[in-house]
Design a protein around this motif. Structure first.
Motif, PDB file in Angstrom:
ATOM      1  N   UNK A   1       0.803  -1.218   0.000  1.00  0.00           N
ATOM      2  CA  UNK A   1       0.000   0.000   0.000  1.00  0.00           C
ATOM      3  C   UNK A   1       0.841   1.276   0.000  1.00  0.00           C
ATOM      4  N   UNK A   2       2.077   1.189   0.486  1.00  0.00           N
ATOM      5  CA  UNK A   2       2.921   2.382   0.632  1.00  0.00           C
ATOM      6  C   UNK A   2       3.019   3.195  -0.654  1.00  0.00           C
ATOM      7  N   UNK A   3       3.192   2.533  -1.781  1.00  0.00           N
ATOM      8  CA  UNK A   3       3.345   3.277  -3.033  1.00  0.00           C
ATOM      9  C   UNK A   3       2.018   3.837  -3.556  1.00  0.00           C
ATOM     10  N   UNK A   4       0.899   3.452  -2.934  1.00  0.00           N
ATOM     11  CA  UNK A   4      -0.407   3.921  -3.382  1.00  0.00           C
ATOM     12  C   UNK A   4      -1.043   4.926  -2.424  1.00  0.00           C
ATOM     13  N   UNK A   5      -0.332   5.263  -1.354  1.00  0.00           N
ATOM     14  CA  UNK A   5      -0.830   6.266  -0.418  1.00  0.00           C
ATOM     15  C   UNK A   5      -0.403   7.625  -0.947  1.00  0.00           C
ATOM     16  N   UNK A   6      -1.374   8.419  -1.277  1.00  0.00           N
ATOM     17  CA  UNK A   6      -1.070   9.733  -1.824  1.00  0.00           C
ATOM     18  C   UNK A   6      -2.289  10.617  -1.717  1.00  0.00           C
ATOM     19  N   UNK A   7      -2.274  11.729  -2.385  1.00  0.00           N
ATOM     20  CA  UNK A   7      -3.419  12.640  -2.308  1.00  0.00           C
ATOM     21  C   UNK A   7      -4.714  11.945  -2.716  1.00  0.00           C
TER      22      UNK A   7
ATOM     23  N   UNK B   1       5.534   1.787   7.639  1.00  0.00           N
ATOM     24  CA  UNK B   1       6.684   1.251   8.368  1.00  0.00           C
ATOM     25  C   UNK B   1       7.970   1.971   7.952  1.00  0.00           C
ATOM     26  N   UNK B   2       8.699   2.422   8.988  1.00  0.00           N
ATOM     27  CA  UNK B   2       9.962   3.097   8.742  1.00  0.00           C
ATOM     28  C   UNK B   2       9.836   4.569   8.403  1.00  0.00           C
ATOM     29  N   UNK B   3       8.613   5.091   8.415  1.00  0.00           N
ATOM     30  CA  UNK B   3       8.380   6.509   8.122  1.00  0.00           C
ATOM     31  C   UNK B   3       7.844   7.183   9.377  1.00  0.00           C
ATOM     32  N   UNK B   4       7.904   8.494   9.457  1.00  0.00           N
ATOM     33  CA  UNK B   4       7.402   9.196  10.641  1.00  0.00           C
ATOM     34  C   UNK B   4       5.932   8.917  10.960  1.00  0.00           C
TER      35      UNK B   4
ATOM     36  N   UNK C   1      -4.460   6.648   9.528  1.00  0.00           N
ATOM     37  CA  UNK C   1      -4.497   7.498   8.342  1.00  0.00           C
ATOM     38  C   UNK C   1      -3.209   8.306   8.196  1.00  0.00           C
ATOM     39  N   UNK C   2      -2.089   7.661   8.527  1.00  0.00           N
ATOM     40  CA  UNK C   2      -0.783   8.293   8.372  1.00  0.00           C
ATOM     41  C   UNK C   2      -0.600   9.530   9.221  1.00  0.00           C
ATOM     42  N   UNK C   3      -1.313   9.591  10.345  1.00  0.00           N
ATOM     43  CA  UNK C   3      -1.204  10.738  11.240  1.00  0.00           C
ATOM     44  C   UNK C   3      -2.248  11.814  10.997  1.00  0.00           C
ATOM     45  N   UNK C   4      -3.091  11.641   9.995  1.00  0.00           N
ATOM     46  CA  UNK C   4      -4.130  12.634   9.704  1.00  0.00           C
ATOM     47  C   UNK C   4      -5.276  12.571  10.713  1.00  0.00           C
ATOM     48  N   UNK C   5      -5.373  11.474  11.464  1.00  0.00           N
ATOM     49  CA  UNK C   5      -6.453  11.314  12.446  1.00  0.00           C
ATOM     50  C   UNK C   5      -5.861  10.921  13.787  1.00  0.00           C
TER      51      UNK C   5
END
Length: 181
Positions: A26-32, A60-63, A69-73
């Motif tokens: 999913x990492x490469x598909x997480x975007x706007x 994983x391995x990112x902030x 939701x990647x920190x958005x929630x």
């Protein structure tokens, strides 16, 4: 009153995680994605399955690792499990049965959504007749194997109504209302 919304990103062939719960795809598909950006502030609480809570993280391995939701929630999370960890986790309540977990999550969410995360807990909510809506973001990839969005061999047909269909640079989103069996 809060509604239960199951949201997931999914491969075109119907998988929300790869074999063994692998989320690295999913990492490469997480975007706007404007539809997701509009959804996030409408979420008041999370209802999470134990495997999802303790599973692989596309960040994983990112902030953003470990953040919904990647920190958005941020907010209260209710994890359905029969084996709660002994160490407490901030903003996370471990609950042993579906009815108690749903009631607590709805109370915490107020008028906003309870966002269901995890295929098994979503299936349980659907079978109990308490799942209100489904939001799926289709990623342009075929995984071939893994964890399906819904997996219930021999299950009954569930009628759905399309509420919206939108697209983003790397996804197509569909929002559905659960009408019943």
């Amino acid at each position: 009153m809060a509604k239960l919304l199951y949201s997931a990103s999914m491969s075109l062939d119907g998988f929300i995680a790869g074999p063994g719960g692998d989320m690295s795809w999913l990492a490469e598909h997480v975007g706007p994605n404007p539809a997701v950006d509009e959804l996030v502030p409408r979420i008041g609480a999370l209802l999470v399955g134990r495997r999802t809570f303790g599973g692989d993280d596309p960040y994983k391995g990112r902030p953003e690792e470990g953040q919904a939701f990647g920190g958005a929630w941020s907010g209260p999370q209710f994890v359905l499990t029969h084996h709660a960890p002994e160490i407490q986790v901030p903003d996370v309540t471990f609950v042993g049965d579906l009815d108690t977990a749903v009631a607590a999550a709805k109370a915490a969410a107020g008028e906003r959504y309870v966002n269901v995360l995890g295929a098994d807990i979503a299936r349980q909510c659907l079978e109990a007749g308490i799942l209100d809506e489904i939001f799926v973001s289709f990623a342009p990839v075929l995984l071939g194997d893994g964890v399906r969005l819904f997996d219930h061999p021999g299950g009954s047909t569930v009628q759905l109504e399309r509420l919206s269909l939108t697209s983003a640079p790397d996804a197509t989103n569909i929002w559905l209302r659960v009408l019943g069996r």
